[in-house]
Design an enzyme around this catalytic site. Sequence first.
Site, PDB file in Angstrom:
ATOM      1  NE  ARG A 175       9.520  -7.721  16.024  1.00  0.00           N
ATOM      2  CZ  ARG A 175       9.630  -6.440  16.354  1.00  0.00           C
ATOM      3  NH1 ARG A 175       9.991  -5.537  15.441  1.00  0.00           N
ATOM      4  NH2 ARG A 175       9.403  -6.036  17.582  1.00  0.00           N
ATOM      5  CB  SER A 189       8.728 -14.081  20.979  1.00  0.00           C
ATOM      6  OG  SER A 189       8.708 -13.293  22.151  1.00  0.00           O
ATOM      7  CD  GLU A 227       9.400 -12.735  16.966  1.00  0.00           C
ATOM      8  OE1 GLU A 227      10.637 -12.724  17.089  1.00  0.00           O
ATOM      9  OE2 GLU A 227       8.628 -12.061  17.654  1.00  0.00           O
TER      10      GLU A 227
END
Length: 330
Positions: free
Chosen positions: A179, A229, A304
């Site tokens: 990520r 998320s 995130e």
Amino acid sequence: MIRFDDGVIRQVERICPSGVMRNFDFASRSWWRIGGTAPLAARPRTRSDIVALRRFSQNVDLPTLVIGEMSNLLFADERVDALVLQLGAEFSRPTLVDATTVRIEAGAWVPGVARFLQQHGMSGLEHICGIPGTLGGLVMMNGGSLRRSIGEHVVTVTSVDANGDTIERTRDECDFAYRHSVFADLDEVIVDVTLRLEKGDPVRMRQTMRDILRSRRLKFPRKLPNCGSVFKSNPACYAEFGPPGAMIERAGWKGMIRGGAQVSPLHANFIVNRGGAQAVDVLSLIGDIRQSVHDQTGHLLEPEIRYVDNDGKVWTADEAHSRFIANASG
């Protein structure tokens, strides 16, 4: 405050004659339905448009904010004082290189990319079929699902820096990690991505994608505005504590409300806008959840989502929360 005078507006309109919007409203367009307005937004159609906009912005010292579909961004509630460059459908053309290689412009809608690859029997990225957002944003954060990432299939990424210069990087030079990519820390606009896939059976690929979408519909909240998320699923932490949603639920946060924002009763790694939520409501929840989970597990969840401040600067949500706390106490 930056002055968007008539000269600036006219020049941006000359560069993007059919793609300029004044008083761009984030609250009506972003996935969280939160945010103020920006004085001016442009939707470039070509790489040349992006180069010209970046050079113009640099010459007049005009801050720029690059966005796609805003599916993982939280915006300040007041004016965002920057020129917005939004990459979207006008900048999404695919070019087939060979039977397993394709180059796609960064404004392409990610589910549409998955569908295009399936139709051409190019397998490996079925897992992105349910991810909202644009390809450039997905590459910037090395996104994916089912603990897989798009970086696995990247050959090259082309970007334009603040001076309007074009840069092409190989996959190794993109510094992909879970990520994360080098682009998260650079003032560059991703303009296209070359992907290499494997040959696959379109029928089986379609069934796989249907199964993924069915699972997402059952697990994830869809009726209230949200950004997907909130926290990353750290592979090292996953084995010991499980996914972030489970960690947050065990810490007692599922369903908790802060202002107009709520930790989703359906999935604790989602924060939904129940109506009238402000950025500070979401950031407050994120900060308190991180501290609570850390107290219980010793692990700090990593967000995130990213926060856009009034100057158009982009921060991780934990950085933004820390700045809010510091300003409040100062």
